[in-house]
Design an enzyme around this catalytic site. Sequence first.
Site, PDB file in Angstrom:
ATOM      1  N   GLY A 220      46.605  46.837  16.542  1.00 38.95           N
ATOM      2  CA  GLY A 220      47.984  47.243  15.762  1.00 38.95           C
ATOM      3  C   GLY A 220      49.176  46.834  16.378  1.00 38.95           C
ATOM      4  O   GLY A 220      49.456  46.507  17.568  1.00 38.95           O
ATOM      5  N   ASN A 221      50.347  47.763  15.412  1.00 37.80           N
ATOM      6  CA  ASN A 221      51.533  47.519  16.745  1.00 37.80           C
ATOM      7  C   ASN A 221      51.900  48.929  16.352  1.00 37.80           C
ATOM      8  O   ASN A 221      51.600  49.525  15.593  1.00 37.80           O
ATOM      9  CB  ASN A 221      52.577  46.232  16.941  1.00 37.80           C
ATOM     10  CG  ASN A 221      52.858  46.517  15.033  1.00 37.80           C
ATOM     11  OD1 ASN A 221      53.563  47.126  14.581  1.00 37.80           O
ATOM     12  ND2 ASN A 221      52.504  44.791  14.688  1.00 37.80           N
ATOM     13  N   ARG A 222      52.915  49.788  16.792  1.00 33.22           N
ATOM     14  CA  ARG A 222      53.467  51.134  16.502  1.00 33.22           C
ATOM     15  C   ARG A 222      54.565  50.954  15.456  1.00 33.22           C
ATOM     16  O   ARG A 222      55.048  51.965  15.329  1.00 33.22           O
ATOM     17  CB  ARG A 222      53.430  51.233  17.478  1.00 33.22           C
ATOM     18  CG  ARG A 222      52.914  51.960  18.661  1.00 33.22           C
ATOM     19  CD  ARG A 222      53.433  51.840  19.762  1.00 33.22           C
ATOM     20  NE  ARG A 222      54.416  52.799  19.916  1.00 33.22           N
ATOM     21  CZ  ARG A 222      55.931  53.512  20.847  1.00 33.22           C
ATOM     22  NH1 ARG A 222      55.475  52.307  21.882  1.00 33.22           N
ATOM     23  NH2 ARG A 222      56.839  53.994  21.223  1.00 33.22           N
ATOM     24  N   SER A 223      54.847  49.314  14.516  1.00 35.54           N
ATOM     25  CA  SER A 223      55.940  49.941  13.943  1.00 35.54           C
ATOM     26  C   SER A 223      55.936  50.205  12.809  1.00 35.54           C
ATOM     27  O   SER A 223      54.360  50.375  11.876  1.00 35.54           O
ATOM     28  CB  SER A 223      56.143  48.544  13.494  1.00 35.54           C
ATOM     29  OG  SER A 223      56.688  48.252  12.541  1.00 35.54           O
TER      30      SER A 223
END
Length: 420
Positions: A220-223
């Site tokens: 995933g990513n931190r958005s």
Amino acid sequence: MARVLLGVSGGIAAYKALELVRLATAAGHVVRVVQTETSLSFVGAASFAALTGAPVLTDELERDPARGAFPDQAPPEHDPLSHLELVRNADVYLVAPATANTIAKLAHGLADNLLTSAALAARCPVVVAPAMNDGMWAHAATVANVATLRARGVTVLEPGVGRLASKGEEGAGRLPEPGELLAAVEAVLPAASGGPMDGLRVLVSAGGTREPIDAVRYVGNRSSGRMGFALADEAAARGARVTVVAANVALARNPRVEVVEVETAAELQVACEARFDGCDVLLMAAAVADFRPARVADGKLKKDVVGDELAVAMERTPDVLAGLGARRRPGQTLVGFAAETGDEAVAYGRRKLAAKRLDAVVVNDVARPGAGFDVPTNEVTIVTAGGERHVALTSKGEVAAAVLDTVAELRAVASAEARP
Ligand code: CTP
């Protein structure tokens, strides 16, 4: 101009609804009609269809030839659910005449026909114009139902007093005259429209996609979705009809914004593509994975089976925004977002502007403190073909306002250029 959805239930006063449609269209509004089965015994669908210039629906499962579009709109490419799409497009939903039975259903949240299910799905103002026998109007059940609806924010008009449908009867229960109905509809409109983005359909993507590795793990990513949700809130406050395709966003939902939940880049792609043709403005704020595990393991990967090292082969995901840019139509405004680091950030953003056929790219240097992922503030440069606008470190709400100001400027220029 407003899009008026008219729900006609089964009462003798249904004939007055025809006159209302005539008045409303003469005043520049566009109207779609849904009828209950019983109302067809009083006024035929063909009369409403002729006056509105649009198909009339009675059955929830009936296919809408206009696919939920109002006469001023192009139908979307997909076949949406009528009760959802009609109210999503409507600026106001007027139920006239509303029988005691329909009022009771609305008060109790029943959704047993298209008229009532549309009311349950409506986020636009709802106006109910009762018409019934005076005894039914005065009955404790109706009194309680009307009070419930009013407490919920529904505008229930007072019926007129005078001659009623049954021979020789007089009292309270007459459907207000068509002119009064139109005035009541127009009175609630400023709450739903009148903003600078009045009537525009805005599609926002927000959050960050998650690409599964196995049954429990993902890349995933931190958005957080804050920037996308701020854009959606701001667009809704300016009068737009907003849909957010939200990838894994844990923030509070705005009741004025429709939210479509997705997890992966593939789901986000399907959701955005299905809604793209019907939107005027696309704000692509989601952090979409560029790569995903090429294979998703069945079940959960076990340490003792995997060993000391786990290599996950990754494959490219399709660029959703570039795909939408390639099929954009005149009149649409497309805004991309670019998370970059370093001095070249704006130059990279400008390249994306051309490569993805966008009108603006909002570049944020995610390496700067207070900008980028999972913080309430941002500092961006909005890159357009004509120049650059720097927005110094501020709240994401302020950044959203600056982005939408740019959208408004771009659309004003584009519509001036489109004029002969
Ligand atoms: N985007 C998208 N689909 C993807 C990746 C990105 O729609 N698979 C969109 C994002 O929502 C964003 C814009 O494209 O609006 C830019 O994303 P970014 O990842 O910065 O762009 P890339 O072209 O992937 O650039 P880079 O090579 O720097 O990662």
